[in-house]
Design a protein around this motif. Sequence first.
Motif, mmCIF file in Angstrom:
data_model
loop_
_atom_site.group_PDB
_atom_site.id
_atom_site.type_symbol
_atom_site.label_atom_id
_atom_site.label_comp_id
_atom_site.label_asym_id
_atom_site.label_seq_id
_atom_site.Cartn_x
_atom_site.Cartn_y
_atom_site.Cartn_z
ATOM 1 N N ALA A 168 0.813 -1.221 0.000
ATOM 2 C CA ALA A 168 0.000 0.000 0.000
ATOM 3 C C ALA A 168 0.845 1.268 0.000
ATOM 4 O O ALA A 168 0.300 2.374 0.038
ATOM 5 N N GLY A 169 2.166 1.112 -0.031
ATOM 6 C CA GLY A 169 3.048 2.273 -0.083
ATOM 7 C C GLY A 169 3.353 2.888 1.257
ATOM 8 O O GLY A 169 3.836 4.022 1.329
ATOM 9 N N GLN A 170 3.096 2.125 2.326
ATOM 10 C CA GLN A 170 3.351 2.620 3.672
ATOM 11 C C GLN A 170 4.555 1.893 4.286
ATOM 12 O O GLN A 170 5.057 0.921 3.730
ATOM 13 N N ASP A 171 4.991 2.360 5.435
ATOM 14 C CA ASP A 171 6.155 1.812 6.118
ATOM 15 C C ASP A 171 5.702 0.820 7.184
ATOM 16 O O ASP A 171 5.067 1.221 8.172
ATOM 17 N N PRO A 172 5.997 -0.486 7.017
ATOM 18 C CA PRO A 172 5.549 -1.460 8.010
ATOM 19 C C PRO A 172 6.029 -1.147 9.424
ATOM 20 O O PRO A 172 5.247 -1.241 10.379
ATOM 21 N N ALA A 173 7.292 -0.767 9.569
ATOM 22 C CA ALA A 173 7.817 -0.483 10.911
ATOM 23 C C ALA A 173 7.079 0.693 11.551
ATOM 24 O O ALA A 173 6.785 0.684 12.752
ATOM 25 N N GLY A 205 13.400 -10.619 0.135
ATOM 26 C CA GLY A 205 12.827 -9.510 -0.613
ATOM 27 C C GLY A 205 13.342 -8.157 -0.170
ATOM 28 O O GLY A 205 14.478 -8.027 0.288
ATOM 29 N N ILE A 206 12.479 -7.161 -0.261
ATOM 30 C CA ILE A 206 12.902 -5.768 -0.100
ATOM 31 C C ILE A 206 12.510 -5.156 1.238
ATOM 32 O O ILE A 206 12.877 -4.011 1.518
ATOM 33 N N LEU A 207 11.772 -5.877 2.087
ATOM 34 C CA LEU A 207 11.332 -5.265 3.341
ATOM 35 C C LEU A 207 12.496 -5.059 4.306
ATOM 36 O O LEU A 207 13.465 -5.830 4.303
ATOM 37 N N ASN A 208 12.373 -4.026 5.117
ATOM 38 C CA ASN A 208 13.424 -3.651 6.074
ATOM 39 C C ASN A 208 13.217 -4.425 7.369
ATOM 40 O O ASN A 208 12.595 -3.926 8.319
ATOM 41 N N TRP A 209 13.733 -5.638 7.417
ATOM 42 C CA TRP A 209 13.470 -6.503 8.566
ATOM 43 C C TRP A 209 14.085 -6.011 9.867
ATOM 44 O O TRP A 209 13.449 -6.123 10.924
ATOM 45 N N PRO A 210 15.291 -5.470 9.878
ATOM 46 C CA PRO A 210 15.807 -4.955 11.157
ATOM 47 C C PRO A 210 14.884 -3.912 11.791
ATOM 48 O O PRO A 210 14.628 -3.948 12.998
ATOM 49 N N ALA A 211 14.348 -2.996 10.979
ATOM 50 C CA ALA A 211 13.442 -1.972 11.502
ATOM 51 C C ALA A 211 12.124 -2.598 11.961
ATOM 52 O O ALA A 211 11.561 -2.221 13.000
#
Length: 252
Positions: A168-173, A205-211
């Motif tokens: 959806a174009g939002q930041d999961p963290a 993939g491309i998600l920022n897992w550490p955050a």
Amino acid sequence: MSKLPIALQMYTVRDVAEKDFLGTLRQVAQIGYAGVELAGTGDLSARELRAVLDDLGLLVAGSHTPLHTLESDLAGVIEFNQAIGSPHIIIPWVPSERRQTLDGWRQVAASLNEIGQKVRQAGLYLCYHNHAFEFEAFDGKFALDWLYELTDPELVKAELDTYWIQYAGQDPAAYIRKYAHRLGLLHLKDMEPGDEHMFAEVGEGILNWPAIFQAAEASTARWYVVEQDRSRRSSVESARLSFENLKKMGKV
């Protein structure tokens, strides 16, 4: 909290579970998952399912239950979840006809508050699982934010989905931090790079897992739940790769 237990949403392996539900549960346990999140029961009774899960050493993180089922047979749903040891009853979807307007979302929220009160009285938690359609704006605010604003945080908890928030174009963290006080479970789901937005195994993939992990582990989340809607690999191998990657990230 440094680590959360990791469950597999059985929808990930639905293709093999439809043919051999018990054998698939056995494979999930052998991979190393601590639990499962149910989306179907393989036609087993609550007693039969609980016995199998206990034998395999698998806990139940929660179960996905359609909203119409909760509205028509809440007592039965509560009884079933209590019998299998599931602390979370999770609404996975809102039908299209009920989410076209803000008034529609208000009515959904009212229903969730009523259901959530009875679920809490039974010692369980009601959660809402998002997709991307909740990021349609009404009066300048996303439907998901309206839903959580219009529901009691003690009665309606969140099961945020990292992939769909990213889609959806939002930041999961950022969304995890926003609803840290009501997050019950977190769906771990990755996305391939590129315009197709194909699902990917966690860590591929491309998600920022550490955050994401930093935010989740500062929240009230009780479970990580791996889910992959579609895969380029076999579904069991996808589940295995996600788990192995989480192990490499220090989450197991």
